[in-house]
Scaffold this active site. Structure first.
Site, PDB file in Angstrom:
ATOM      1  CG  HIS A 206      -0.253   0.378   2.502  1.00 22.56           C
ATOM      2  ND1 HIS A 206       0.425  -0.538   3.244  1.00 22.56           N
ATOM      3  CD2 HIS A 206      -0.125   1.562   3.154  1.00 22.56           C
ATOM      4  CE1 HIS A 206       0.933   0.050   4.321  1.00 22.56           C
ATOM      5  NE2 HIS A 206       0.616   1.329   4.285  1.00 22.56           N
TER       6      HIS A 206
HETATM    7  C1  UD1 Z   1      -1.987   6.027   5.272  1.00 21.97           C
HETATM    8  C2  UD1 Z   1      -0.678   6.570   5.833  1.00 21.97           C
HETATM    9  C3  UD1 Z   1       0.388   5.512   5.784  1.00 21.97           C
HETATM   10  C4  UD1 Z   1      -0.083   4.245   6.499  1.00 21.97           C
HETATM   11  C5  UD1 Z   1      -1.422   3.796   5.941  1.00 21.97           C
HETATM   12  C6  UD1 Z   1      -1.924   2.642   6.761  1.00 21.97           C
HETATM   13  C7  UD1 Z   1      -0.325   8.988   5.433  1.00 21.97           C
HETATM   14  C8  UD1 Z   1       0.444   9.983   4.664  1.00 21.97           C
HETATM   15  N1  UD1 Z   1      -0.201   7.703   5.032  1.00 21.97           N
HETATM   16  O1  UD1 Z   1      -1.769   5.693   3.929  1.00 21.97           O
HETATM   17  O2  UD1 Z   1       1.552   5.974   6.441  1.00 21.97           O
HETATM   18  O3  UD1 Z   1       0.861   3.241   6.290  1.00 21.97           O
HETATM   19  O4  UD1 Z   1      -2.359   4.879   6.024  1.00 21.97           O
HETATM   20  O5  UD1 Z   1      -2.831   1.881   6.073  1.00 21.97           O
HETATM   21  O6  UD1 Z   1      -1.020   9.345   6.344  1.00 21.97           O
HETATM   22  N2  UD1 Z   1      -9.106   4.793   1.127  1.00 21.97           N
HETATM   23  C9  UD1 Z   1     -10.326   4.182   1.003  1.00 21.97           C
HETATM   24  N3  UD1 Z   1     -10.894   3.685   2.146  1.00 21.97           N
HETATM   25  C10 UD1 Z   1     -10.308   3.785   3.364  1.00 21.97           C
HETATM   26  C11 UD1 Z   1      -9.056   4.395   3.458  1.00 21.97           C
HETATM   27  C12 UD1 Z   1      -8.471   4.900   2.326  1.00 21.97           C
HETATM   28  O7  UD1 Z   1     -10.890   4.081  -0.073  1.00 21.97           O
HETATM   29  O8  UD1 Z   1     -10.902   3.339   4.357  1.00 21.97           O
HETATM   30  C13 UD1 Z   1      -8.502   5.415  -0.055  1.00 21.97           C
HETATM   31  C14 UD1 Z   1      -8.590   6.942   0.119  1.00 21.97           C
HETATM   32  O9  UD1 Z   1      -9.774   7.394  -0.428  1.00 21.97           O
HETATM   33  C15 UD1 Z   1      -7.368   7.444  -0.563  1.00 21.97           C
HETATM   34  C16 UD1 Z   1      -6.421   6.258  -0.545  1.00 21.97           C
HETATM   35  O10 UD1 Z   1      -7.129   5.109  -0.119  1.00 21.97           O
HETATM   36  O11 UD1 Z   1      -7.648   7.822  -1.867  1.00 21.97           O
HETATM   37  C17 UD1 Z   1      -5.252   6.521   0.377  1.00 21.97           C
HETATM   38  O12 UD1 Z   1      -5.684   6.779   1.701  1.00 21.97           O
HETATM   39  P1  UD1 Z   1      -4.823   7.723   2.675  1.00 21.97           P
HETATM   40  O13 UD1 Z   1      -5.397   7.689   4.034  1.00 21.97           O
HETATM   41  O14 UD1 Z   1      -4.577   9.028   2.047  1.00 21.97           O
HETATM   42  O15 UD1 Z   1      -3.402   7.028   2.694  1.00 21.97           O
HETATM   43  P2  UD1 Z   1      -2.971   5.517   2.925  1.00 21.97           P
HETATM   44  O16 UD1 Z   1      -2.390   5.001   1.683  1.00 21.97           O
HETATM   45  O17 UD1 Z   1      -4.075   4.735   3.540  1.00 21.97           O
HETATM   46  N1  UDP Z   2      -3.781  -5.030   8.931  1.00 19.01           N
HETATM   47  C1  UDP Z   2      -5.045  -5.585   9.116  1.00 19.01           C
HETATM   48  N2  UDP Z   2      -5.754  -5.945   8.011  1.00 19.01           N
HETATM   49  C2  UDP Z   2      -5.272  -5.806   6.747  1.00 19.01           C
HETATM   50  C3  UDP Z   2      -3.985  -5.265   6.577  1.00 19.01           C
HETATM   51  C4  UDP Z   2      -3.276  -4.865   7.698  1.00 19.01           C
HETATM   52  O1  UDP Z   2      -5.506  -5.736  10.241  1.00 19.01           O
HETATM   53  O2  UDP Z   2      -5.979  -6.144   5.802  1.00 19.01           O
HETATM   54  C5  UDP Z   2      -3.036  -4.620  10.117  1.00 19.01           C
HETATM   55  C6  UDP Z   2      -1.664  -5.224  10.230  1.00 19.01           C
HETATM   56  O3  UDP Z   2      -1.723  -6.499  10.803  1.00 19.01           O
HETATM   57  C7  UDP Z   2      -0.930  -4.215  11.083  1.00 19.01           C
HETATM   58  C8  UDP Z   2      -1.534  -2.923  10.650  1.00 19.01           C
HETATM   59  O4  UDP Z   2      -2.784  -3.231  10.029  1.00 19.01           O
HETATM   60  O5  UDP Z   2      -1.215  -4.413  12.454  1.00 19.01           O
HETATM   61  C9  UDP Z   2      -0.558  -2.283   9.698  1.00 19.01           C
HETATM   62  O6  UDP Z   2      -1.182  -1.343   9.019  1.00 19.01           O
HETATM   63  P1  UDP Z   2      -0.738  -0.857   7.573  1.00 19.01           P
HETATM   64  O7  UDP Z   2       0.042  -1.907   6.873  1.00 19.01           O
HETATM   65  O8  UDP Z   2      -1.969  -0.367   6.957  1.00 19.01           O
HETATM   66  O9  UDP Z   2       0.149   0.401   7.925  1.00 19.01           O
HETATM   67  P2  UDP Z   2       1.678   0.652   8.303  1.00 19.01           P
HETATM   68  O10 UDP Z   2       2.037  -0.242   9.435  1.00 19.01           O
HETATM   69  O11 UDP Z   2       2.479   0.426   7.077  1.00 19.01           O
HETATM   70  O12 UDP Z   2       1.699   2.090   8.665  1.00 19.01           O
END
Ligand code: UD1
Ligand code: UDP
Length: 359
Positions: A206
């Site tokens: 991601h």
């Molecule tokens: C964010 C964090 C990242 C973290 C990740 C965990 C920042 C800069 N990045 O990245 O460090 O590792 O969360 O998962 O804060 N979206 C959906 N549904 C959701 C969530 C997101 O559709 O429930 C879509 C959003 O609409 C957006 C994209 O995913 O377009 C990215 O979401 P965003 O929260 O901006 O960043 P992440 O990639 O999730």
């Molecule tokens: N995780 C989860 N379901 C998923 C993917 C990730 O519960 O489908 C959990 C994972 O086990 C970990 C946390 O989400 O505890 C990590 O989140 P993510 O990879 O989104 O973010 P990061 O750690 O890179 O910031």
């Protein structure tokens, strides 16, 4: 003490679940949870609150799906209002997301002390939004809870011994969560049976640095497709990645599923042969569940895992990823080394906050 906790993204729910449980045992701490709304799909947010007994947020700002500036700016404005209204004594943030920096900045400008859990981590890659968020958050935090010795060393090198902030080695709260919920996951998850899994690799992708660069994502997907032809790769796919794969017109040949809750994730971790990921949290969870990990990044904040041979960085090169997976599938390691505190971090944090004299 009135403590405002700011959370908004999936890993923060899991970390806050562990720490909130420790807070609930201390009478003097009144925790108020603010959800920024950054993650909003049911299985990216709500599922964690219901499964993990995280206290219901008192506020949800519903701010998401925006560019970094707009997202952080609107969160800043929303959190500021809540800090003022609640007359908070302290504000707590987790990790390195946009919700983290927005919370820390809102409180600091109002002279409310900031506590940062997962302080001191560095990738030394300033193109990552997370690196910018964590450096700025650390600099304006009053209490810095560091998960590792390396994190403390990073802060020391940046001159934190000259700043009026307090550094505490807490260990890693994700280990607390992994240990606690792994006792429950088998009872509440059917994922292994539902997907008929036996011998499989668990993968998540991601990171913006991988998904937002077409060439990198193409290399990663080619590698996954090749690996999947030999051993099933299960991918709970982040909505960001799902959208970009579709936009680029790529085909991912793997067992692709929607993001899962934490109980399912733990069962997948317990039963998989190997983890492939660009997640920060998954790299450590692989270690907690005694699985080797191949990381789809050029650097990691969790260097003790690569130094110990538990994790291998493979970047986003198809051949390197495939070779690394083959190598790590054959490897055996002794996972009994204590790198992250052994599950006591939340208690250390809660006690420190209860006794805090930070200003
Ligand atoms: C964010 C964090 C990242 C973290 C990740 C965990 C920042 C800069 N990045 O990245 O460090 O590792 O969360 O998962 O804060 N979206 C959906 N549904 C959701 C969530 C997101 O559709 O429930 C879509 C959003 O609409 C957006 C994209 O995913 O377009 C990215 O979401 P965003 O929260 O901006 O960043 P992440 O990639 O999730
Ligand atoms: N995780 C989860 N379901 C998923 C993917 C990730 O519960 O489908 C959990 C994972 O086990 C970990 C946390 O989400 O505890 C990590 O989140 P993510 O990879 O989104 O973010 P990061 O750690 O890179 O910031």
């Amino acid at each position: 003490m009135k403590l405002l906790t700011i959370i908004g993204a999936r890993p923060q729910f899991i970390k806050a679940a562990a720490v909130s449980r420790a807070f609930s045992k201390i009478k003097s701490i009144n925790e108020i949870i603010v959800h920024t709304g950054q993650h909003f799909d049911k299985n990216m947010s709500e599922i964690f609150f219901t499964e993990m007994d995280i206290p219901k947020p008192s506020y949800n700002l519903n701010i998401n799906s925006l560019n970094h500036g707009a997202m952080t700016g609107r969160m800043l404005e929303g959190i500021e209002e809540i800090v003022l209204k609640e007359k908070a004594d302290m504000l707590m943030v987790y990790g390195d997301t946009n919700s983290t920096i927005a919370g820390a900045l809102a409180a600091k400008k109002l002279h409310v002390p900031v506590a940062h859990v997962e302080a001191g981590l560095r990738s030394f890659n300033m193109r990552m939004p997370e690196e910018v968020n964590r450096i700025l958050t650390d600099r304006i935090s009053d209490l810095l809870f560091c998960p590792t010795d390396k994190a403390i060393e990073n802060l020391t090198k940046e001159g934190f011994s000259y700043f009026p902030s307090k550094i505490v080695k807490s260990g890693d709260v994700m280990q607390d969560a992994a240990l606690y919920y792994s006792q429950k996951s088998e009872k509440f998850s059917n994922i292994i049976a539902t997907l008929s899994l036996s011998d499989f690799i668990l993968c998540t992708i991601h990171r913006a640095e991988n998904t937002d660069t077409k060439e990198r994502l193409n290399e990663i997907i080619n590698a996954i497709n090749e690996i999947n032809s030999i051993k099933t790769v299960v991918i709970p796919l982040h909505p960001r990645t799902r959208k970009l794969i579709s936009d680029y017109g790529f085909t991912l040949q793997a067992k692709v599923i929607d993001p899962v809750g934490y109980f399912d994730m733990i069962e997948l971790l317990k039963k998989c042969a190997l983890v492939i990921t660009d997640s920060g949290g998954l790299q450590k969870e692989a270690f907690f569940f005694e699985k080797h990990c191949v990381t789809l990044r050029d650097e990691t904040e969790w260097v003790e895992l690569t130094e110990g041979g538990f994790n291998k960085l493979a970047g986003a090169n198809c051949n390197v990823i495939v070779q690394s997976v083959n190598e790590m599938l054959k490897k055996t390691s002794n996972f009994s080394v204590n790198l992250y505190g052994g599950g006591k971090s939340s208690e250390i944090i809660a006690e420190e906050i209860a006794n805090d004299k930070a200003d």
